[in-house]
Design an enzyme around this catalytic site. Sequence first.
Site, short mmCIF file in Angstrom:
data_model
loop_
_atom_site.label_atom_id
_atom_site.label_comp_id
_atom_site.label_asym_id
_atom_site.label_seq_id
_atom_site.Cartn_x
_atom_site.Cartn_y
_atom_site.Cartn_z
N LYS A 9 -15.90 -11.82 2.65
CA LYS A 9 -17.02 -11.45 2.41
C LYS A 9 -17.48 -11.21 3.78
CE LYS A 9 -20.27 -14.80 0.55
NZ LYS A 9 -20.54 -16.59 -0.10
N LYS A 46 -16.58 -8.60 -0.95
CA LYS A 46 -17.82 -8.84 -1.33
C LYS A 46 -18.66 -8.15 0.20
CE LYS A 46 -21.24 -12.25 -3.09
NZ LYS A 46 -21.64 -13.35 -3.10
#
Length: 417
Positions: free
Chosen positions: A284, A337
């Site tokens: 992320k 992400k």
Amino acid sequence: MKFSAILLSTLSTAAYAFSPGTTFGRVSSSAIHVLSEEVEAVAASSGPTMATNVDKTLAGIDDAAQHDVFDPLAGNGAALTRNNNDEVWVQQRARPRRNRKSPAVRGMVRENIVTPANFIYPLFIHDEDFNQPIVSMPGCERHSLDSMIREVGEAFELGVKTFVLFPKVPDELKTNLGVEAYNPTGIVHRAIRMIKEAYPDSVVVTDVALDPYSDQGHDGVVEDGKILNDVTINQLCKQAVSQARAGADIVAPSDMMDGRVGAIRDALDAEGFTDVSILAYTAKYASAYYGPFRDALDSHPGFGDKKTYQQDPANGREALIEAALDAQEGADMLMVKPGMPYLDVIRRLKDNSDLPIAAYHVSGEYAMIKAACERGWLEEKDVVLETLTCFKRAGADIILTYFAKQAAQWMKDDGLY
């Protein structure tokens, strides 16, 4: 107006103008001329006529040219030659276009196919009796719990069976320790129970992080401007267990604290939740693409940024370190992400892990597509389905996307499943 409609209108008008008993003055010659020009303009705008019967010998096509024309067929180093039918010919045995020559052939050899089963549908929820549109994410809204159930039902009928919940928490419930995150009567816990009762075959995913519940706007507990790693994990374990007790099928820690996957796995197992999966936010990144999501949850950082715990967008190899740790600690699935700007990272994880890989098509990516389509710069259906296919091609087995229901409807309309 279609060309056929204008043509019919023009002919009808002309017939009336010249019919017996009709005075020519009823339709002036200038009006007929205008109608004629309109027909010609529409005919011109309808596109070129499909070309047929090309003479593939190309004999004499440049005879009238007033300038020198290069002949690819001439000379010792000719680029082309002629086949047995005297047609121009490139002596090329391998022709990849043969596998693209028709929809049936393209479908037969297609390497990657996206179906609604690949989607996780993110839903924003709040404890109100109305829905609140999210201005920066056109088409998305904060759902009341009743509306959430309707949305789940509609998506479920289209083949989308997995949902992830993100709550907008009232400010008065936010604290630095994020204790509302593990309140068994909190909005997420009630939402889980509602979905599992109404759709027992659905898969409910929960976000494990403190930012929606934090008065500091960060994913963890804050002390003197620093996010405390181990103290945060203590709270995350409480959150994950409470979500499992409510009926969550998958917990998804998005906080990026070191060691949280192993601690959550041990906490779940100790409480008998060995079947509850962990979808780890493995890579992320501290991305600029999250703005609309933070609008939706009113969870912008209260100070600074998240760069001390989320990954540097400049780093790719670092994702492999995170992936190895998450797998070792018991993660069942690994997520990247954002999605589109990090296709290379998706591919790295796919090539280096046997675990399923998820890609999060984040709010900023969604908003960019929506904005371009609203202005007529892109065709929404085509660009969305291409984007989702790109995730699959890069190596994603799972795709979190706000387009999940819409894409599933398009797929159904096209007979793709």
